[in-house]
Design an enzyme around this catalytic site. Structure first.
Site, PDB file in Angstrom:
ATOM      1  N   GLY A  26       0.827  -1.213   0.000  1.00 56.63           N
ATOM      2  CA  GLY A  26       0.000   0.000   0.000  1.00 56.63           C
ATOM      3  C   GLY A  26       0.853   1.250   0.000  1.00 56.63           C
ATOM      4  O   GLY A  26       2.078   1.180   0.089  1.00 56.63           O
ATOM      5  N   ASP A  48       8.848   4.698   8.197  1.00 57.72           N
ATOM      6  CA  ASP A  48       8.571   6.001   8.817  1.00 57.72           C
ATOM      7  C   ASP A  48       7.708   6.948   7.982  1.00 57.72           C
ATOM      8  O   ASP A  48       7.429   8.070   8.397  1.00 57.72           O
ATOM      9  CB  ASP A  48       9.891   6.699   9.166  1.00 57.72           C
ATOM     10  CG  ASP A  48      10.784   6.895   7.945  1.00 57.72           C
ATOM     11  OD1 ASP A  48      10.328   6.611   6.811  1.00 57.72           O
ATOM     12  OD2 ASP A  48      11.932   7.334   8.125  1.00 57.72           O
ATOM     13  N   ASP A 102       7.952   4.707  -9.562  1.00 59.85           N
ATOM     14  CA  ASP A 102       8.727   4.350  -8.367  1.00 59.85           C
ATOM     15  C   ASP A 102      10.217   4.222  -8.667  1.00 59.85           C
ATOM     16  O   ASP A 102      10.792   3.128  -8.674  1.00 59.85           O
ATOM     17  CB  ASP A 102       8.191   3.063  -7.715  1.00 59.85           C
ATOM     18  CG  ASP A 102       6.958   3.347  -6.872  1.00 59.85           C
ATOM     19  OD1 ASP A 102       6.384   4.446  -7.007  1.00 59.85           O
ATOM     20  OD2 ASP A 102       6.563   2.473  -6.079  1.00 59.85           O
ATOM     21  N   ASP A 149       4.272  -4.433  -7.544  1.00 55.08           N
ATOM     22  CA  ASP A 149       3.711  -3.209  -6.954  1.00 55.08           C
ATOM     23  C   ASP A 149       4.358  -1.965  -7.549  1.00 55.08           C
ATOM     24  O   ASP A 149       3.908  -0.850  -7.286  1.00 55.08           O
ATOM     25  CB  ASP A 149       3.870  -3.219  -5.423  1.00 55.08           C
ATOM     26  CG  ASP A 149       5.292  -3.461  -4.974  1.00 55.08           C
ATOM     27  OD1 ASP A 149       5.860  -4.495  -5.359  1.00 55.08           O
ATOM     28  OD2 ASP A 149       5.841  -2.617  -4.255  1.00 55.08           O
ATOM     29  N   ARG A 172       4.417  14.307  -7.156  1.00 53.31           N
ATOM     30  CA  ARG A 172       4.438  13.616  -8.445  1.00 53.31           C
ATOM     31  C   ARG A 172       3.030  13.479  -9.021  1.00 53.31           C
ATOM     32  O   ARG A 172       2.042  13.532  -8.279  1.00 53.31           O
ATOM     33  CB  ARG A 172       5.152  12.265  -8.342  1.00 53.31           C
ATOM     34  CG  ARG A 172       4.467  11.254  -7.477  1.00 53.31           C
ATOM     35  CD  ARG A 172       5.243   9.935  -7.467  1.00 53.31           C
ATOM     36  NE  ARG A 172       4.594   8.950  -6.621  1.00 53.31           N
ATOM     37  CZ  ARG A 172       5.048   7.724  -6.423  1.00 53.31           C
ATOM     38  NH1 ARG A 172       6.148   7.312  -6.998  1.00 53.31           N
ATOM     39  NH2 ARG A 172       4.386   6.888  -5.638  1.00 53.31           N
ATOM     40  N   LYS A 189       4.870  12.315  -2.091  1.00 56.45           N
ATOM     41  CA  LYS A 189       5.625  11.122  -1.681  1.00 56.45           C
ATOM     42  C   LYS A 189       6.612  11.520  -0.579  1.00 56.45           C
ATOM     43  O   LYS A 189       7.466  12.382  -0.786  1.00 56.45           O
ATOM     44  CB  LYS A 189       6.381  10.535  -2.882  1.00 56.45           C
ATOM     45  CG  LYS A 189       7.164   9.271  -2.523  1.00 56.45           C
ATOM     46  CD  LYS A 189       7.686   8.585  -3.775  1.00 56.45           C
ATOM     47  CE  LYS A 189       8.557   7.378  -3.421  1.00 56.45           C
ATOM     48  NZ  LYS A 189       9.077   6.711  -4.624  1.00 56.45           N
ATOM     49  N   GLY A 204       2.641   3.549   1.526  1.00 52.45           N
ATOM     50  CA  GLY A 204       3.199   3.686   2.877  1.00 52.45           C
ATOM     51  C   GLY A 204       3.733   5.072   3.159  1.00 52.45           C
ATOM     52  O   GLY A 204       3.977   5.441   4.312  1.00 52.45           O
ATOM     53  N   ARG A 205       3.934   5.826   2.092  1.00 54.65           N
ATOM     54  CA  ARG A 205       4.441   7.195   2.280  1.00 54.65           C
ATOM     55  C   ARG A 205       4.000   8.151   1.183  1.00 54.65           C
ATOM     56  O   ARG A 205       4.412   9.306   1.162  1.00 54.65           O
ATOM     57  CB  ARG A 205       5.952   7.189   2.369  1.00 54.65           C
ATOM     58  CG  ARG A 205       6.622   6.511   1.180  1.00 54.65           C
ATOM     59  CD  ARG A 205       8.102   6.612   1.301  1.00 54.65           C
ATOM     60  NE  ARG A 205       8.781   5.764   0.328  1.00 54.65           N
ATOM     61  CZ  ARG A 205      10.070   5.784   0.123  1.00 54.65           C
ATOM     62  NH1 ARG A 205      10.830   6.622   0.806  1.00 54.65           N
ATOM     63  NH2 ARG A 205      10.607   4.989  -0.762  1.00 54.65           N
TER      64      ARG A 205
HETATM   65  P1  AMP Z   1       9.278   0.453  -2.761  1.00 56.59           P
HETATM   66  O1  AMP Z   1      10.314  -0.611  -2.629  1.00 56.59           O
HETATM   67  O2  AMP Z   1       9.792   1.851  -2.566  1.00 56.59           O
HETATM   68  O3  AMP Z   1       8.472   0.326  -4.000  1.00 56.59           O
HETATM   69  O4  AMP Z   1       8.266   0.252  -1.526  1.00 56.59           O
HETATM   70  C1  AMP Z   1       7.635  -0.962  -1.219  1.00 56.59           C
HETATM   71  C2  AMP Z   1       6.589  -0.720  -0.166  1.00 56.59           C
HETATM   72  O5  AMP Z   1       7.187  -0.182   1.010  1.00 56.59           O
HETATM   73  C3  AMP Z   1       5.505   0.262  -0.556  1.00 56.59           C
HETATM   74  O6  AMP Z   1       4.307  -0.183   0.024  1.00 56.59           O
HETATM   75  C4  AMP Z   1       5.974   1.557   0.053  1.00 56.59           C
HETATM   76  O7  AMP Z   1       4.919   2.437   0.310  1.00 56.59           O
HETATM   77  C5  AMP Z   1       6.610   1.071   1.338  1.00 56.59           C
HETATM   78  N1  AMP Z   1       7.665   1.973   1.824  1.00 56.59           N
HETATM   79  C6  AMP Z   1       8.909   2.126   1.328  1.00 56.59           C
HETATM   80  N2  AMP Z   1       9.590   3.026   2.049  1.00 56.59           N
HETATM   81  C7  AMP Z   1       8.763   3.473   3.017  1.00 56.59           C
HETATM   82  C8  AMP Z   1       8.871   4.407   4.090  1.00 56.59           C
HETATM   83  N3  AMP Z   1       9.979   5.072   4.329  1.00 56.59           N
HETATM   84  N4  AMP Z   1       7.785   4.588   4.878  1.00 56.59           N
HETATM   85  C9  AMP Z   1       6.654   3.906   4.663  1.00 56.59           C
HETATM   86  N5  AMP Z   1       6.491   3.017   3.695  1.00 56.59           N
HETATM   87  C10 AMP Z   1       7.520   2.787   2.884  1.00 56.59           C
HETATM   88 MG    MG Z   2       6.969   0.994  -4.793  1.00 54.62          MG
END
Ligand code: AMP
Ligand code: MG
Length: 496
Positions: A98, A129, A270, A260, A180, A117, A100-101
């Site tokens: 989901g 975080d 991403d 994702d 973005r 973001k 997350g940020r």
């Molecule tokens: P990513 O590898 O950046 O595509 O992220 C994979 C998942 O981890 C996604 O659900 C992001 O929203 C979550 N995520 C990555 N970094 C963070 C962060 N610093 N805080 C919260 N969620 C994160």
């Molecule tokens: Mg991602």
């Protein structure tokens, strides 16, 4: 348009907002509020994107918008939310993920959704975080606009704002928020989420929403026995093939092609440990966290197909016919090699369509083999080849090869092919296809180091050349140079 604030401190940008995603219902998201950043400052801004959105450029200099895009102030008409999705990460089912940020504010009149973001915790932050660091935000900002400049489908980036608020990764860093935009941020993982949970009604709602808004042609045709969901799968496959062909031709490595991180619109999305190749090495792995090399440069097309299979699997309850689902995966397989060859032909200044020749493929393959053997700088090779063809003198291209005999033989074959089509290679096309500037790792790194001292000239200058990467920009020649030796030791991981 004027920019005003009302009594509650909401910022009225004078933009019309629609919030179609929020109308899907609460199974799809949670309403959230962006969290403030202390004393934000501008890091980078795209004035050209502001123009496209109908925002006067001076708004990008205003304190009010700076505060709003840093999560410190609400924008009137927006309905901030974080969406839920799932996904396969590095080939393994990861369950619920989901936003997350990333916080979706809504959709502007121009049909673009806007996300912040790094704007703080959401219910999907898991153990993290909710923040993003300055370094990764600058990389995503510049690369989004660089891809757009190259004509590659991508999410866009309006700006980055920063703050001295600490964020902890391997070391202490500082926070930033990237604004973005995209017509939709729906990912393959959104479909996987509802399908794996057996929530087929929600799955249908989502698929209908995406078809109605972005793939209306999928309805009513007789291509897939009138099955709109199979047609959707095929259409997504076609756009994904386009994106992959473009990535491969320009030497772009995404680095984390988890489901994702796959856009349902075939947009590059991403940006994490991405890289534009320096030396041409087909097996290059740009993500330091990718121990198995799953997302190596030359494996990306195959991975895209693997991801499309996951999408097919997710859509199966709607398609309701396994044969049809498999048939709808075919367009990717047939389209990718054709689109890739077309792009490579354009890079070579050769005609496509009916003038394409059978053995163009072997001409391309033998060239790539030579480049790999000699580890020739990919971007510089193509740019020099374009000038070499324009000037009728391949000498500067030849210099790139330690043992030029192989190149000479290839050049002979290449120019013979040109003679066969009345001697004309299309140098103009080549110069508009082979960029002078790409966002190499070391260029981003230098701009980031400078930005950490609150000097954003490097970000600004890079944005200037990357927005129009086929122009010469003689004042920024250093951005088109070979990477320095230290560039090889840059390690980019998933940490962001
Ligand atoms: P990513 O590898 O950046 O595509 O992220 C994979 C998942 O981890 C996604 O659900 C992001 O929203 C979550 N995520 C990555 N970094 C963070 C962060 N610093 N805080 C919260 N969620 C994160
Ligand atoms: Mg991602």
């Amino acid at each position: 348009m004027t920019m005003t604030t009302d009594h509650q401190g909401e910022l009225d940008l004078g933009l019309r907002w629609r919030n179609s995603f929020s109308q899907l219902g609460e199974d799809f998201y949670t309403r959230v509020t962006p969290r403030p950043l202390r004393a934000p400052y501008w890091v980078g801004r795209s004035r050209s994107l502001a123009r496209e959105l109908g925002l006067e450029p001076h708004w990008l200099a205003s304190q009010e918008l700076l505060e709003a895009l840093s999560g410190n102030r609400r924008i009137a008409g927006t309905e901030p939310l974080a969406s839920v999705y799932s996904g396969h990460q590095f080939g393994v089912w990861a369950g619920q993920l989901g936003d997350g940020r990333a916080i979706l504010l809504g959709e502007t009149g121009a049909g673009m959704e806007l996300q912040l973001k790094g704007a703080g915790l959401t219910p999907y932050s898991r153990m993290a975080d909710g923040r993003a660091v300055l370094r990764s935000s600058i990389r995503e900002f510049l690369c989004s606009e660089a891809m757009h400049g190259l004509g590659i489908a991508s999410t866009r980036a309006l700006c980055v704002t920063g703050s001295d608020d600490p964020v902890y990764r391997e070391t202490e860093e500082t926070a930033a928020v990237l604004t973005r935009l995209a017509p939709s941020f729906v990912r393959f993982g959104h479909f996987e989420h509802f399908s794996y949970a057996g929530q087929h009604q929600q799955l249908k709602t989502l698929a209908d929403y995406v078809i109605d808004r972005h793939y209306p042609d999928c309805r009513g045709g007789d291509h897939y026995a009138g099955n709109a969901y199979a047609a959707l799968l095929a259409a997504v496959g076609d756009r994904t093939a386009d994106m992959l062909a473009h990535w491969q031709a320009v030497g772009f490595c995404h680095g984390v092609m988890n489901t994702d991180n796959m856009s349902i619109l075939g947009l590059t999305i991403d940006y994490g440990p991405f890289q534009f190749l320096d030396a041409y090495q087909p097996g290059h792995v740009c993500n330091h966290s990718d121990n198995q090399g799953r997302y190596a440069f030359d494996r990306q097309p195959q991975v895209a197909l693997w991801n499309l299979f996951r999408l097919a699997q997710s859509l199966l309850p709607l398609i309701d016919d396994q044969e049809l689902a498999l048939k709808a995966l075919e367009p990717f397989k047939t389209a990718f090699p054709v689109k890739f060859d077309d792009r490579m032909r354009a890079k070579l200044g050769l005609p496509g369509g009916t003038a394409a020749q059978e053995d163009d493929r072997s001409l391309i393959d033998s060239l790539l083999h030579l480049l790999a053997q000699a580890r020739v700088d990919y971007t510089i090779f193509w740019r020099r080849l374009s000038h070499g063809v324009a000037d009728g003198n391949p000498e500067r291209v030849r210099e790139l090869f330690v043992d030029p005999a192989g190149f000479d033989a290839w050049w002979q074959r290449y120019t013979t092919r040109a003679c066969a089509m009345s001697g004309k290679l299309d140098a103009k096309l080549m110069l508009q296809t082979n960029p002078k500037f790409v966002l190499r790792n070391h260029l981003a790194e230098l701009a980031i180091r400078q930005a950490r001292t609150r000097d954003f000239a490097g970000v600004e200058n890079l944005l200037t050349v990357l927005e129009t990467p086929f122009d010469e920009h003689p004042e920024f020649e250093e951005f088109a140079a070979f990477p320095p030796d230290w560039a090889h030791s840059i390690e980019i991981s998933c940490s962001s």
